[in-house]
Design an enzyme around this catalytic site. Structure first.
Site, mmCIF file in Angstrom:
data_model
loop_
_atom_site.group_PDB
_atom_site.id
_atom_site.type_symbol
_atom_site.label_atom_id
_atom_site.label_comp_id
_atom_site.label_asym_id
_atom_site.label_seq_id
_atom_site.Cartn_x
_atom_site.Cartn_y
_atom_site.Cartn_z
ATOM 1 N N THR A 261 0.761 -1.409 0.016
ATOM 2 C CA THR A 261 0.251 -0.139 0.025
ATOM 3 C C THR A 261 0.932 1.470 -0.067
ATOM 4 O O THR A 261 2.263 1.440 0.113
ATOM 5 C CB THR A 261 -0.798 -0.189 1.421
ATOM 6 O OG1 THR A 261 -1.675 1.220 1.868
ATOM 7 C CG2 THR A 261 -0.224 0.017 2.438
ATOM 8 N N TYR B 187 -1.891 0.403 10.095
ATOM 9 C CA TYR B 187 -2.167 0.212 8.082
ATOM 10 C C TYR B 187 -0.665 -0.508 8.087
ATOM 11 O O TYR B 187 -0.656 -1.040 7.746
ATOM 12 C CB TYR B 187 -3.123 -0.164 7.893
ATOM 13 C CG TYR B 187 -3.497 -0.259 6.420
ATOM 14 C CD1 TYR B 187 -3.563 -1.523 6.551
ATOM 15 C CD2 TYR B 187 -3.022 0.934 5.455
ATOM 16 C CE1 TYR B 187 -3.683 -2.369 5.437
ATOM 17 C CE2 TYR B 187 -3.626 -0.141 4.622
ATOM 18 C CZ TYR B 187 -3.667 -1.361 3.877
ATOM 19 O OH TYR B 187 -3.511 -1.907 2.521
#
Ligand code: UDP
Length: 328
Positions: A116, A140
């Site tokens: 990501t 995250y």
């Protein structure tokens, strides 16, 4: 080729399964169905299991002996990670280490890992290249960064070859309307704007109009999930051909503001998007968009369906059918 698609019942994983099957590969989905959907597993067998249970992974490897692995299984909602760091580290990091141990025993099939742009945090320079200093600002992003580091260490020690693909904002649905984005609860911009436009959800909350951007709203780089899928196939092929491990960004290379997205949703749907202006959502960088030259060079990547209106139109067609709205 038989590909174990870990987390293959989720939004992005399911699109990759569809693309694998379309070219004659067999996707075997490994998923605990906590976030994914059985109805999104259509192109190969489902092995129900949890990456936190190494024994479940061993069972799947023994049953299917995959030629390659793609790994999408992770918790990915930023706010959820802030509230439950341990759960995120356990699932995203410890779960990935389980997978790596089982892959070692299986003779290290090549791995495509779903990473990501959250590994970068708040960038000092744009567009973001892969070499940008990584300072993730949420749990995250830190869990994905940790897995990337484990992959790099293991690849350095020998055995593993992998591709880490850092997605920007995945959007859209399959152009034939077969599968699309179905998060519960939904937190993402485009589906929430479509829900509000369709009247099947509340007015959209627009988080922050006081950013240092031309219209005051955040800027993001949206990439069509079908373009993402093609990039994954190319990454897999590159590894299968013997290439060394690599990491690359996957975005369109183009930034759009939240207001620009809302305007495009109104144009595509022909409906107004009711929204309320709210304060900033914690953890949102003002501007993110990718330099995609490495993906273009290594993967022949071309984000062909990633025009803003095309992505929204595909998502709208998918949702309209699910919400039983009359055809336009
Ligand atoms: N956003 C918004 N309202 C929503 C969902 C998102 O204003 O209901 C904004 C969010 O603050 C961010 C952008 O839209 O600036 C993209 O958010 P999303 O959650 O879709 O993706 P992220 O960039 O967090 O991965």
């Amino acid at each position: 080729m038989k590909v174990l698609v870990v987390g293959g019942a989720g939004y992005i994983g399911a699109h990759i399964c569809k693309a694998l099957a379309a070219r004659g590969d067999t996707p075997v989905v490994f998923d605990n169905l906590s976030r994914g959907h059985t109805h999104a597993v259509r192109w190969g067998p489902l092995e129900q299991g949890d990456i936190r249970q190494e024994i479940d992974l061993r069972r799947a490897f023994e049953a299917h002996q995959p030629d390659a692995v793609m790994h999408f299984a992770a918790f990915a909602e930023v706010a959820e990670g802030e509230a439950d760091p341990l759960g995120f580290w356990d699932n995203n990091v410890a779960g990935s280490l389980n997978l790596l141990r089982v892959m070692a025993d299986a003779g290290w099939p090549p791995l495509v890992f779903s990473s990501t742009c959250a590994v970068y945090g708040v960038p000092e320079r744009l567009p973001l290249t892969e070499d940008t200093l990584q300072r993730p600002i949420n749990v995250y992003g830190r869990t994905k960064q940790a897995v990337e580091r484990a992959l790099a260490d293991q690849a350095g020690a020998g055995g593993l070859r992998y591709a880490a693909l850092r997605y920007f904002n995945a959007a859209g649905a399959s152009p034939d309307g077969e599968i699309g984005e179905e998060h519960e609860p939904e937190t993402h911009l485009i589906p929430n704007a479509l829900k509000a436009a369709a009247g099947v959800g509340p007015a959209m909350k627009l988080f922050g109009t006081d950013y240092d951007t031309p219209d005051g709203t955040c800027i993001r780089d949206f990439i069509h999930v079908a373009d993402l899928a093609q990039a994954h196939l190319a990454a897999l092929d590159r590894l299968q051909a013997g290439a060394p491990s690599f990491t690359c960004n996957l975005g369109s290379g183009q930034g759009y503001s939240v207001r620009e997205v809302l305007d495009a949703v109104e144009r595509v749907t022909g409906r107004a998007v009711p929204f309320s202006v709210e304060s900033r959502r914690p953890g949102d960088p003002a501007r993110l968009f990718a330099d995609i030259s490495r993906a273009q060079q290594l993967l022949g990547f071309a984000p062909e369906r990633s025009g803003l209106e095309t992505m929204i139109a595909d998502a709208w067609a998918f949702h309209r059918a699910r919400w039983n709205l009359p055809a336009q």
